[in-house]
Design an enzyme around this catalytic site. Structure first.
Site, PDB file in Angstrom:
ATOM      1  N   GLU A  16       0.840  -1.195   0.000  1.00  0.00           N
ATOM      2  CA  GLU A  16       0.000   0.000   0.000  1.00  0.00           C
ATOM      3  C   GLU A  16       0.880   1.253   0.000  1.00  0.00           C
ATOM      4  O   GLU A  16       1.733   1.399   0.880  1.00  0.00           O
ATOM      5  CB  GLU A  16      -0.926  -0.023   1.225  1.00  0.00           C
ATOM      6  CG  GLU A  16      -1.909  -1.185   1.167  1.00  0.00           C
ATOM      7  CD  GLU A  16      -2.470  -1.597   2.528  1.00  0.00           C
ATOM      8  OE1 GLU A  16      -2.415  -0.796   3.462  1.00  0.00           O
ATOM      9  OE2 GLU A  16      -2.948  -2.743   2.640  1.00  0.00           O
ATOM     10  N   GLU A  24      -4.309  -6.746   2.913  1.00  0.00           N
ATOM     11  CA  GLU A  24      -3.055  -7.351   3.342  1.00  0.00           C
ATOM     12  C   GLU A  24      -3.040  -8.830   2.985  1.00  0.00           C
ATOM     13  O   GLU A  24      -1.994  -9.379   2.619  1.00  0.00           O
ATOM     14  CB  GLU A  24      -2.868  -7.136   4.846  1.00  0.00           C
ATOM     15  CG  GLU A  24      -2.630  -5.669   5.241  1.00  0.00           C
ATOM     16  CD  GLU A  24      -3.866  -4.788   5.173  1.00  0.00           C
ATOM     17  OE1 GLU A  24      -4.999  -5.330   5.106  1.00  0.00           O
ATOM     18  OE2 GLU A  24      -3.723  -3.544   5.178  1.00  0.00           O
ATOM     19  N   PHE A  50       1.539  -1.036   8.573  1.00  0.00           N
ATOM     20  CA  PHE A  50       1.828  -1.098  10.011  1.00  0.00           C
ATOM     21  C   PHE A  50       1.654  -2.556  10.426  1.00  0.00           C
ATOM     22  O   PHE A  50       0.760  -3.233   9.912  1.00  0.00           O
ATOM     23  CB  PHE A  50       0.838  -0.235  10.815  1.00  0.00           C
ATOM     24  CG  PHE A  50       1.125   1.240  10.774  1.00  0.00           C
ATOM     25  CD1 PHE A  50       1.865   1.860  11.770  1.00  0.00           C
ATOM     26  CD2 PHE A  50       0.644   2.019   9.732  1.00  0.00           C
ATOM     27  CE1 PHE A  50       2.122   3.227  11.732  1.00  0.00           C
ATOM     28  CE2 PHE A  50       0.895   3.390   9.682  1.00  0.00           C
ATOM     29  CZ  PHE A  50       1.635   3.994  10.686  1.00  0.00           C
ATOM     30  N   ALA A  51       2.454  -2.991  11.386  1.00  0.00           N
ATOM     31  CA  ALA A  51       2.319  -4.373  11.848  1.00  0.00           C
ATOM     32  C   ALA A  51       0.915  -4.626  12.392  1.00  0.00           C
ATOM     33  O   ALA A  51       0.432  -5.756  12.372  1.00  0.00           O
ATOM     34  CB  ALA A  51       3.364  -4.689  12.910  1.00  0.00           C
ATOM     35  N   ASP A  52       0.250  -3.583  12.839  1.00  0.00           N
ATOM     36  CA  ASP A  52      -1.115  -3.702  13.337  1.00  0.00           C
ATOM     37  C   ASP A  52      -2.090  -4.112  12.231  1.00  0.00           C
ATOM     38  O   ASP A  52      -3.235  -4.466  12.527  1.00  0.00           O
ATOM     39  CB  ASP A  52      -1.568  -2.369  13.916  1.00  0.00           C
ATOM     40  CG  ASP A  52      -0.521  -1.778  14.847  1.00  0.00           C
ATOM     41  OD1 ASP A  52      -0.686  -1.886  16.055  1.00  0.00           O
ATOM     42  OD2 ASP A  52       0.485  -1.239  14.348  1.00  0.00           O
ATOM     43  N   TYR A  53      -1.665  -4.023  10.990  1.00  0.00           N
ATOM     44  CA  TYR A  53      -2.554  -4.376   9.881  1.00  0.00           C
ATOM     45  C   TYR A  53      -2.153  -5.688   9.225  1.00  0.00           C
ATOM     46  O   TYR A  53      -2.624  -6.025   8.135  1.00  0.00           O
ATOM     47  CB  TYR A  53      -2.592  -3.240   8.845  1.00  0.00           C
ATOM     48  CG  TYR A  53      -2.931  -1.913   9.466  1.00  0.00           C
ATOM     49  CD1 TYR A  53      -3.891  -1.828  10.482  1.00  0.00           C
ATOM     50  CD2 TYR A  53      -2.298  -0.748   9.080  1.00  0.00           C
ATOM     51  CE1 TYR A  53      -4.191  -0.622  11.079  1.00  0.00           C
ATOM     52  CE2 TYR A  53      -2.606   0.469   9.676  1.00  0.00           C
ATOM     53  CZ  TYR A  53      -3.549   0.522  10.679  1.00  0.00           C
ATOM     54  OH  TYR A  53      -3.851   1.718  11.274  1.00  0.00           O
ATOM     55  N   ILE A  54      -1.293  -6.413   9.886  1.00  0.00           N
ATOM     56  CA  ILE A  54      -0.820  -7.670   9.316  1.00  0.00           C
ATOM     57  C   ILE A  54      -1.805  -8.811   9.605  1.00  0.00           C
ATOM     58  O   ILE A  54      -1.765  -9.853   8.960  1.00  0.00           O
ATOM     59  CB  ILE A  54       0.591  -8.005   9.849  1.00  0.00           C
ATOM     60  CG1 ILE A  54       1.358  -8.871   8.842  1.00  0.00           C
ATOM     61  CG2 ILE A  54       0.537  -8.659  11.226  1.00  0.00           C
ATOM     62  CD1 ILE A  54       2.848  -8.961   9.124  1.00  0.00           C
ATOM     63  N   PHE A  55      -2.713  -8.588  10.540  1.00  0.00           N
ATOM     64  CA  PHE A  55      -3.591  -9.669  10.987  1.00  0.00           C
ATOM     65  C   PHE A  55      -4.513 -10.211   9.891  1.00  0.00           C
ATOM     66  O   PHE A  55      -4.760 -11.414   9.853  1.00  0.00           O
ATOM     67  CB  PHE A  55      -4.377  -9.235  12.222  1.00  0.00           C
ATOM     68  CG  PHE A  55      -3.490  -8.763  13.336  1.00  0.00           C
ATOM     69  CD1 PHE A  55      -2.765  -9.670  14.093  1.00  0.00           C
ATOM     70  CD2 PHE A  55      -3.321  -7.416  13.606  1.00  0.00           C
ATOM     71  CE1 PHE A  55      -1.909  -9.241  15.108  1.00  0.00           C
ATOM     72  CE2 PHE A  55      -2.472  -6.980  14.616  1.00  0.00           C
ATOM     73  CZ  PHE A  55      -1.765  -7.892  15.371  1.00  0.00           C
ATOM     74  N   PRO A  56      -5.048  -9.377   8.995  1.00  0.00           N
ATOM     75  CA  PRO A  56      -5.852  -9.959   7.919  1.00  0.00           C
ATOM     76  C   PRO A  56      -5.046 -10.935   7.056  1.00  0.00           C
ATOM     77  O   PRO A  56      -5.625 -11.776   6.386  1.00  0.00           O
ATOM     78  CB  PRO A  56      -6.293  -8.741   7.095  1.00  0.00           C
ATOM     79  CG  PRO A  56      -6.190  -7.581   8.022  1.00  0.00           C
ATOM     80  CD  PRO A  56      -5.041  -7.900   8.944  1.00  0.00           C
ATOM     81  N   HIS A 111      -1.472   1.508  15.730  1.00  0.00           N
ATOM     82  CA  HIS A 111      -0.206   1.883  15.081  1.00  0.00           C
ATOM     83  C   HIS A 111       0.978   1.601  15.990  1.00  0.00           C
ATOM     84  O   HIS A 111       2.025   2.225  15.866  1.00  0.00           O
ATOM     85  CB  HIS A 111      -0.186   3.369  14.706  1.00  0.00           C
ATOM     86  CG  HIS A 111      -1.295   3.805  13.826  1.00  0.00           C
ATOM     87  ND1 HIS A 111      -2.526   4.181  14.292  1.00  0.00           N
ATOM     88  CD2 HIS A 111      -1.369   3.915  12.469  1.00  0.00           C
ATOM     89  CE1 HIS A 111      -3.305   4.513  13.282  1.00  0.00           C
ATOM     90  NE2 HIS A 111      -2.640   4.352  12.165  1.00  0.00           N
TER      91      HIS A 111
END
Ligand code: TPP
Ligand code: TPP
Ligand code: MG
Ligand code: MG
Lengths: 344, 421, 421, 344
Positions: A36, A67, A90-96, A136
């Site tokens: 992104e 993601e 952000f690592a916070d968006y890696i979960f999907p 974040h």
């Protein structure tokens, strides 16, 4: 540092990462970069700035905001023979993408018995300290270190960032490459009320030109010491340095750099020498990678330990906004732990 | 080995080498804005479908824009009389207050009072219009760009600012990033920083309304960029299967941080059209035209509340400002693209209409603007007195340990003690 | 508080209480099969679009079935001459071998030689037809129900059986559940047990082909039920944006274990139609008609390989057997639904056609069947000699530690030692 | 067992779970149940059999095959005021829902400061032993125990299964409810070549009629002992019992039942008494919940420990098919560990 620093130049961590991409792309036309905002704009942290202009839109491009799609497509590319290096903003968006990463990327080689492989790098900014609130700031390393088939690494200097990124891209297996975003511009030591020293003023803020690698699986002893071993990674390396100094303890500080594979030899050797150990990480205490470290150390150094291995970590709460400095382990908390194990 | 003799991989030149198609926006910094690829149609040209229209019945609606106001401020067509002058004035006021709040907070960010803010410049009509069409008990599942809902539904701006300043009076006690509000009584669901997750949640909430035999409606919100997330699809599938009372909004402001809508697939088909594949009817609306937004939203609320099934709406608009205060759009799009956006400014257009029709005088309009500016300035003074997290006056650290569970488990209590709170 | 006076939640009776819509199949056990809701059209009625047709150009194709063979076995229409008699015979043989293999393995499961098997009864034409349209170097990203590909592409049935028996000769060395094959040289990507994950992977693989300037094509496969996964959507979005050479197949066999296609949204719109919303053209094909499947697949391969962008295909079929050997469909659908499926059996139909046209004699047909049965019986005898995991003759435990990484890290080497391998 | 067994009837774990649903749905009309194949058919393991017929399609229904959608919709329902209890068909398929579970369900209460809550139960069959290969055998508990805001529990008897399910449904917070599928029909102890004792022949195969709860957060001492503490959960409880018996060690065997919240008191008390501890779980060793347990024990019982805490767990490989019995910890491996800590 495991290599000489001839022909070095000053660089912050962002520039080091950008340069790592550049070197890897230059050497191997199978390296492609997407994610992104990473294409035209060069990433919200600018880590891919200039690459699209240099390598064209076929090798560096913007991706849709999905993601799981980014990782899924990258897995397919890797199966084809490319070497994708993707950014999760952000690592916070890696979960999907957790399913694609852990059930697919990590398992392709195994389940196909080597017919297909997945040389894939997933870069993502991790950790707190930027007033980013829950989404974040998180440090999700422990949900990857539990997954066989993955490597999980986290550099803490520009030198390591570039050398480890090149090593990760050249690695034949999937690598989670965590970038402690609070270190992008300088070695933040948790003293948020003091001005940040920029990398340009720091001895580690130099990178060699061109190609070099820092091998995945090797820890770095940041400071030799005799009284206690501190295991840290990412931002916590600098927190540990300041804490040891402030507490006046002769600590041996090990920057793990690579969580999987883990440099157990370096850890064992140090803890057997000092007899004491403090583990520091930002992530929530319970179930964090510190648990694995403490478990391993007591298994392997049991008869050398003078005190229990002590963990200092984020509390067992979501990452808060206003209370950031009470949440993120700082020199005070680490210092208290050092004193505790010294008297324990 | 046995089987069909497969043709060998052929020689180069047999087929031309393939190339990766990477969509590019019409303009980049330095280029002149160009919207010639969009067919805006005419105000009034697109009429009203039947309330129980099905997906196929909205085939043309998924393309052509529903517009009411023309460039001169006149209202046209079948949707024109859905909104009363009184409602339009209420909307204008909410939009102006929304913008005044945004302006005040953008200023506060520049002054270092907050590290982060997100405005909705140019998109005020969308949230305001839809909020006015729903009623108490209904629930919005917003993104960070629908603050307009709060100005319709009576939320005190000071409370919002306290959240942004993360101070002791912050209703969220400092737990959330600025603007990730939660205002349940105002029908405003807790915003996630993770894009898209609220879409299936909104659908589930609407399913609950149907399961309980209630008549409450949910409004799901998402941006053009975030429609790429799997969650958008799973929400659509659930809506397609169980047909709960949910309005499935997509706000297409054409940008997702630095990537234009083509990177979300927006050059291949409209986002409205995507809903048709789920058998969900879809309308496409000029999001900068409050009369169109409110009229269509009323239609959507009525349809869904009558149990006639979900409805999707694409609001076409343009992100007037930077993505957030952390962003600089001059790096990736023509600087004046926003000014040149053919559908103009939603506040200016509604104001012009009301004045043209004699529902509002220039003086009244100026008064509303003046009042909004004063309101926000005063609210901010009060909020600032409650403290700024960046001045070390954030919500107490003790709150950090509260609300993880209803009853904190033992280890969390221990940690709280250890931390000294 | 300030704002728009929102209407109070109204009284009961103002609107009727909502109800949750839960789709139900036409028939449950004990009911008579009923397919009256499906419009099958006529063989030959649906023609060929242009090779570079766009999504809108396939609007009617997303609904009407492309059919070539009629009920009597005659070929009709524009798609009829795309397949030669030779090809049709090759296909028949592959389909018959597929079925013979399945039958043998179903029997093996009943005999306790394997704990698990999945057949593709009634769906043989789909995988076989599409596999014949692709060429060496292309790649299928299959589910567990496209084993037909392997019979086209020359894989030795014994190797497949060794995988199922998880014995020492298993190409996967016992690592995978039966039928989750990997046959790279046969263009058959490693199957995941997790549904849907292969969809974006297939698209990514096709993107790689375009990035490298090659001319290889990927075929993505998914079932009707699994289209609900987020991965289906993310694959479609990537395909919509980058337009790589990928064929986006959905095999709609109307069932997903015990849930019918309505639970995946199939009663709201066809799965083909869903692709149109991404600007991807879509065709809908009688999946039990080999001539239609192969003709359309050739069209798809040609289009994608020419760089004209992705194409979606919905194959309509019926899952003839249980979901897997762990399933008992008599618990949730009419027992004779499969027999009553109006599009019949793909092998019987193709056989009838070839005989009718004089391309094949009854004797030849019987010979092919006989040969396939023998082939599979003999292959199974050989495979069984290599051992059955359920007789304690599985692939060696040492393999378990191999292939986790290219180079095993220290702790894994330690563990292997500890385990004694 | 923490309750009397008057008015009990024989039940296997599937029947117990079905009954738990039934009791909870009968008492509270806000309880709704859905998931893949759970409606008309009653679930591939039959745990919801008969519920749709009894409670209608509005409260019990089939869901599309999208685990993230199932959890996402359930979160919305919970925010509305319902109490959804959803089934994920296998724990191996929970990963697509990881974002909704960990970043949403677990965080709704916190991030809204209590305005919205998420009383949600996610049931899913976990663990190996059924020749299911990688995608029907995994034990993902550790990726949930690291997430604040979630509870993670795992019953090992029909009695606990029913009582804990009712407690989970009545809980005001999201609960991951792991069902050791290898125990559905009987208490499997890892001796795969011996016939399985069905629950009907086992003393724990009885459940009380009607409503009762087994509180989340309380461990159960399965066997009192003095020489070593074994911490186990799920199928490993029975493996531990057989191992201790075969090894002839007087082990105190604790079935944790609830991983978060954790019954630290019971653990500490036992380990301080025995001075030795073996932790057993099926999941991959590295980063597993055993690491957290070992870390906690050495922190809290350091001066009582006679030997390092020993972990017996699945190897650091994906879950294989043919090699299942070499992968899954059985009585032999646990027995070896017991001997090791006894002499350690
Ligand atoms: C899961 C996830 N991925 C990425 C982000 C980072 N991010 C925040 S906003 C944004 C762009 C969203 O664009 P769009 O959906 O069009 O909404 P808009 O900002 O235009 O209103 C991105 C990528 C995020 N918040 N969550
Ligand atoms: C992610 C995931 N969720 C659930 C399952 C369990 N499962 C296996 S096959 C199946 C049904 C799939 O139906 P469909 O996609 O229509 O394919 P078909 O079996 O009809 O070929 C389900 C639910 C799974 N394998 N993976
Ligand atoms: Mg946008
Ligand atoms: Mg199906």
């Amino acid at each position: 540092m495991s290599q000489t620093k001839s022909n070095t130049r000053a660089a912050n961590m962002i520039e080091a990462i950008r340069d790592g991409h550049d070197v890897a792309m230059e050497r191997d036309e199978n390296v492609v970069v997407f994610g992104e905002d990473v294409g035209y704009f060069g990433g919200v942290f600018r880590c891919t700035h200039g690459l699209q202009e240099k390598y064209g839109t076929s090798r560096v491009f913007d991706a849709p905001i999905t993601e799981s799609g980014i990782v899924g497509a990258a897995i397919g590319m890797a199966a084809y023979g490319l070497k994708p290096c993707v950014e999760i903003q952000f690592a916070d968006y890696i979960f999907p993408a957790y399913d694609q990463i852990t059930q697919e990327a990590a398992r392709i080689r195994y389940r196909s018995n080597g017919e297909f492989t997945c040389p894939l790098v997933i870069r993502t900014p991790t950790g707190g300290g930027i007033f980013g609130g829950q989404t974040h700031s998180q440090s999700p390393e422990a949900i990857f270190t539990h997954v066989s088939g993955l490597k999980t690494v986290i550099p803490s200097t520009p030198y390591d960032a570039k050398g480890m990124l090149i090593a990760a891209i050249e690695d034949p297996d999937p690598v989670i490459f965590l970038e402690p975003k609070r270190l992008y511009n300088g070695p933040f030591d948790g003293q948020h009320d003091k001005p940040l020293v920029p990398w340009s003023k720091h001895e580690d803020g130099k990178i060699p030109e061109g190609h070099y690698t820092v091998p995945l699986g090797k820890a770095e002893t940041r400071r030799a010491g005799s009284e206690v071993t501190i295991l840290a990674y990412g931002t916590m390396v600098y927190v540990a340095e300041t804490a040891a100094e402030q507490a006046g303890v002769d600590a041996e500080i090990i920057d793990l750099r690579s969580l999987i594979p883990l440099d157990l030899e370096a850890i064992e050797e140090s803890v057997k020498k000092t007899g004491r150990c403090v583990v520091v990480h930002e992530a929530t205490l319970t179930g964090g990678f510190g648990g694995e470290l403490a478990a391993l150390i007591q298994e392997r150094c049991f008869y050398h330990l003078e005190a229990p291995v002590k963990r200092v970590a984020g509390w067992d709460t979501p990452y808060p906004h206003a209370q950031e400095w009470a949440y993120l382990p700082g020199p005070d908390r680490v210092g208290r732990a050092l004193k505790e194990v010294m008297t324990g | 080995m046995d089987g069909h003799p497969r043709p060998e991989a052929m020689q180069d030149g047999d087929y031309a080498p393939l190339r990766l198609h990477v969509p590019e926006p019409k303009g980049r910094p330095g280029d002149a804005p160009d919207f010639s690829h969009i067919d805006f149609g005419e105000a009034g040209a697109v009429g009203r479908p039947a309330l129980d229209v099905d997906a196929k019945g909205t085939d043309s609606y998924a393309e052509a824009l529903i517009r009411v106001l023309d460039d001169e401020g006149r209202a046209h067509g079948e949707w024109a009389d859905a909104v009363s002058a009184e409602e339009a004035k209420t909307a204008l006021r909410a939009m102006i207050r929304t913008r005044a709040f945004d302006a005040r907070m953008m200023r506060a960010q520049r002054q270092g009072k907050t590290s982060f803010y997100i405005q909705c410049l140019g998109e005020e009509a969308i949230a305001v219009g839809q909020a006015m069409a729903l009623r108490q008990g209904d629930m919005h599942f917003p993104t960070y760009r629908q603050q307009g809902i709060l100005f319709v539904n009576g939320v005190d701006p000071e409370a919002m600012m306290n959240q942004i300043y993360s101070n002791e009076k912050d209703p969220l006690q400092g737990k959330q990033l600025p603007v990730l509000y939660s205002f349940k009584d105002a029908g405003y669901y807790t915003i996630s920083g993770n894009l898209g997750t609220q879409y299936p949640q909104a659908v589930g909430w609407a399913m609950a309304s149907a399961i309980k035999g209630d008549t409450k409606v949910a409004a799901a919100w998402i941006g053009d960029g975030a429609t790429a997330e799997g969650d958008w699809h799973t929400g659509m599938v659930f809506a397609s299967v169980y047909k709960p009372p949910v309005i499935l909004n997509v706000v297409n402001n054409q940008w997702a941080i630095s990537s234009f809508q083509g990177i979300a697939g927006g050059m291949s088909a409209t986002f409205a059209r995507r809903a048709l594949g789920y058998g969900i009817p879809a309308l496409r609306v000029d999001g900068n035209d409050l009369l169109a937004v409110l009229a269509v939203s009323k239609f959507a609320a009525e349809r869904t509340r009558r149990g006639l099934g979900p409805l999707a709406i694409e609001f076409l608009s343009y992100r007037g400002g930077a993505h957030s205060t952390s962003d600089d759009p001059s790096k990736y799009r023509p600087a004046d693209e926003g000014e040149k956006w053919p559908l103009g400014d939603p506040i200016a257009r509604l104001r012009q209409h009301l004045i043209l029709e004699g529902y509002l005088s220039e003086e009244e309009a100026a008064e509303i603007e003046e009042a909004a500016t004063t309101e926000m300035r005063e609210a901010e003074l009060r909020a600032e007195e409650n403290g700024l997290v960046h001045d070390g006056q954030g919500a107490s650290a003790k709150y950090m340990f509260e609300g993880v569970y209803e009853t904190p488990p033992g280890r969390l209590r221990e940690q709280r003690q250890e931390a000294g709170y």
